[in-house]
Scaffold this active site. Structure first.
Site, PDB file in Angstrom:
ATOM      1  N   GLU A  50      22.728  -8.297  43.608  1.00  0.00           N
ATOM      2  CA  GLU A  50      22.106  -8.413  42.283  1.00  0.00           C
ATOM      3  C   GLU A  50      22.252  -9.820  41.711  1.00  0.00           C
ATOM      4  OE1 GLU A  50      23.071  -6.762  37.776  1.00  0.00           O
ATOM      5  OE2 GLU A  50      23.858  -5.699  39.515  1.00  0.00           O
ATOM      6  N   TRP A  84      26.791 -18.245  33.346  1.00  0.00           N
ATOM      7  CA  TRP A  84      27.706 -17.128  33.214  1.00  0.00           C
ATOM      8  C   TRP A  84      26.960 -15.837  33.532  1.00  0.00           C
ATOM      9  CZ3 TRP A  84      28.301 -12.421  30.885  1.00  0.00           C
ATOM     10  CH2 TRP A  84      29.555 -11.807  31.073  1.00  0.00           C
ATOM     11  N   ARG A 119      29.335  -0.040  42.565  1.00  0.00           N
ATOM     12  CA  ARG A 119      29.305  -1.499  42.554  1.00  0.00           C
ATOM     13  C   ARG A 119      30.705  -2.033  42.769  1.00  0.00           C
ATOM     14  NH1 ARG A 119      27.663  -5.597  37.616  1.00  0.00           N
ATOM     15  NH2 ARG A 119      29.889  -5.457  37.216  1.00  0.00           N
ATOM     16  N   ASP A 147      27.160  -7.745  42.342  1.00  0.00           N
ATOM     17  CA  ASP A 147      26.480  -8.598  41.365  1.00  0.00           C
ATOM     18  C   ASP A 147      27.034 -10.014  41.447  1.00  0.00           C
ATOM     19  OD1 ASP A 147      25.233  -9.747  39.209  1.00  0.00           O
ATOM     20  OD2 ASP A 147      26.041  -8.383  37.700  1.00  0.00           O
ATOM     21  N   HIS A 180      25.761 -12.426  39.562  1.00  0.00           N
ATOM     22  CA  HIS A 180      25.631 -12.850  38.162  1.00  0.00           C
ATOM     23  C   HIS A 180      25.078 -14.262  38.011  1.00  0.00           C
ATOM     24  CE1 HIS A 180      26.792 -12.196  33.823  1.00  0.00           C
ATOM     25  NE2 HIS A 180      26.327 -11.024  34.221  1.00  0.00           N
ATOM     26  N   GLU A 210      17.816  -8.000  34.611  1.00  0.00           N
ATOM     27  CA  GLU A 210      18.394  -7.430  33.403  1.00  0.00           C
ATOM     28  C   GLU A 210      18.168  -8.309  32.176  1.00  0.00           C
ATOM     29  OE1 GLU A 210      23.081  -8.437  33.153  1.00  0.00           O
ATOM     30  OE2 GLU A 210      22.502  -7.244  34.886  1.00  0.00           O
ATOM     31  N   ARG A 256      15.321  -4.881  37.579  1.00  0.00           N
ATOM     32  CA  ARG A 256      16.395  -4.366  36.724  1.00  0.00           C
ATOM     33  C   ARG A 256      16.097  -4.467  35.230  1.00  0.00           C
ATOM     34  NH1 ARG A 256      20.970  -3.003  37.161  1.00  0.00           N
ATOM     35  NH2 ARG A 256      22.029  -4.705  36.072  1.00  0.00           N
ATOM     36  N   GLU A 280      22.089   1.991  36.578  1.00  0.00           N
ATOM     37  CA  GLU A 280      23.461   1.561  36.285  1.00  0.00           C
ATOM     38  C   GLU A 280      24.037   2.452  35.190  1.00  0.00           C
ATOM     39  OE1 GLU A 280      25.895  -2.536  35.165  1.00  0.00           O
ATOM     40  OE2 GLU A 280      23.769  -2.383  34.703  1.00  0.00           O
ATOM     41  N   TYR A 285      33.884 -12.645  36.908  1.00  0.00           N
ATOM     42  CA  TYR A 285      32.920 -11.734  36.308  1.00  0.00           C
ATOM     43  C   TYR A 285      33.049 -10.330  36.916  1.00  0.00           C
ATOM     44  CZ  TYR A 285      28.801  -9.005  35.552  1.00  0.00           C
ATOM     45  OH  TYR A 285      27.986  -7.950  35.245  1.00  0.00           O
TER      46      TYR A 285
END
Length: 403
Positions: free
Chosen positions: A237, A403, A148, A211, A213, A263, A284, A340, A160
């Site tokens: 992602e 975030w 990643r 990612d 995020h 996630e 995820r 991951e 991030y």
């Protein structure tokens, strides 16, 4: 009948906070389940201690499905991160017990191995593109087949995924939330260049992931996905927050870059539309946040019907108990994609001795009975809980953002 005789919650902080449920049975076999919810750990600890453990005593530890249904349907207030993390801890601990009684590693009870190991990805990051590429080359030299990429963004003081330490990234960094400043415009100018440079340096025989995020709008995510297409990313992602699952339709219309999300999902209902309309390529959801192994298997089976593969979250806010469970799960499911893998600190690994291992880009859960993870309670007691919140995000004009 294998009676549950006792259960307790252990909260420890060997570098970061973890919540672990330990269930003991009448024949002396115990099982462990991860109940960590980053930034809200004590809420799950209380839910387990005050509301769930009293319901477990005297029940048959072998009746995993019935206990899952009892805790889910019987609570009336269904789903949500606290409830599902608590159910996940119970479920994982019961699977650990069942496999130990059988004398088998858990993956054998889940149907056996579907592959020789689980491909994992590492996190290459740096304050700028040069440092990220430097870190990625280290991962490639260590045998990682998937990496990643996260890089600092010029003009932003923090970004991030960029850690102070190359290996140990822990975003929950303060007793009260820190506030970060975000600019989508600056970010979108940086990521395509990061991938262009990465392909030049790493070649085409390694998978590259990124990612976002949850920080983009659907059309911004579509634009980024299209910009990254020439570099064949393994996935983009969390391009947008998936509260509105239909947002992914717009992204899908404009880019062929594979999409991954989930996630923060608690149940199959968070992913139902995304999967059945084939709006994503990787789901995820993870053991601890999606109701345990029992429910995650349902999500994976549903995803398999729609050509969606797994890509379970595996950050350091999941304990080695959860990592082991994820590897047993990943080794067994037919539609595994990638796992991951963020390394835990030496202190964490000592508190949670485990059988899983890494070799040439793959991880294996090991063949110890059960999960293959234990908990050193005496050592855990030496690391007291420390309040730690995840940051919050604001745009440059002060507007609260994801975030």
């Amino acid at each position: 009948m294998l009676k549950i005789t006792s259960a307790k919650v252990v909260v420890t902080c060997p570098g970061r906070n973890f919540v672990t449920l330990k269930i003991e049975t009448s024949d002396g076999v115990h099982g462990l389940g991860d109940a960590t919810l980053n930034g809200r750990e004590l809420a799950v600890a209380s839910y387990l201690t005050d509301h769930v453990i009293p319901l477990l005593i005297g029940r048959d530890a072998h009746t995993i499905e019935d206990i899952w249904q009892f805790l889910y349907r019987g609570a009336y207030w269904r789903r949500g991160p606290v409830t599902m993390a608590a159910i996940a801890a119970v479920d994982t601990a019961l699977w650990d017990i069942k496999a130990k009684v059988a004398g088998l590693p858990l993956y054998q009870l889940l149907g056996g191995a579907s592959r020789g190991g689980c491909m994992v990805y590492g996190h290459a990051n740096g304050a700028d593109i040069d440092k990220t590429i430097e870190a990625a080359l280290v991962y490639q030299a260590e045998g990682y087949r998937a990496i990643r990429l996260q890089s600092g963004v010029p003009g932003l003081s923090s970004t991030y995924g960029v850690s102070k330490d190359r290996y140990f990234y822990e975003p929950a960094d303060a007793a009260l939330p820190t506030e970060n400043i975000w600019s989508t415009e600056k970010y979108l100018r940086t990521v395509p260049e990061l991938f262009r440079r990465a392909r030049e340096a790493l070649g085409w025989d390694v998978h590259l992931l990124h990612d976002a995020h949850h920080r983009l709008t659907p059309i911004e995510a579509a634009r980024l996905g299209k910009d990254l297409e020439p570099y064949r990313p393994f996935w983009l992602e969390d391009a947008v927050a998936a509260d509105n699952q239909a947002n992914f339709r717009l992204i899908r219309q404009h880019t062929t870059t594979p999409l991954a999300v989930g996630e923060v999902f608690n149940s199959i209902w968070d992913a139902k539309q995304l999967i059945e309309e084939q709006l994503i390529d990787y789901i995820r959801a993870t053991v601890v946040h999606a109701g345990g192994i029992t429910h995650l298997r349902r999500i994976a089976s549903f995803a398999d019907l729609h050509n969606v593969r797994t890509g379970c979250h595996g950050a350091t806010d999941l304990s080695p108990v959860c990592m082991a469970a994820a590897l047993h799960f990943g080794l067994s499911v037919p539609n595994f994609g990638v796992q991951e893998y963020m390394r835990h600190t030496e202190e964490t690994d000592t508190v949670f001795p485990h059988a899983y291992s890494f070799d040439r880009g793959l991880m294996h859960p090991g063949d110890a009975p059960g999960l293959g993870v234990d908990l050193d309670e005496a050592l855990a007691a030496q690391y007291e809980y420390k309040p730690a919140y995840l940051p919050v995000n604001r745009l440059e004009d002060g507007t609260m953002w994801n975030w």
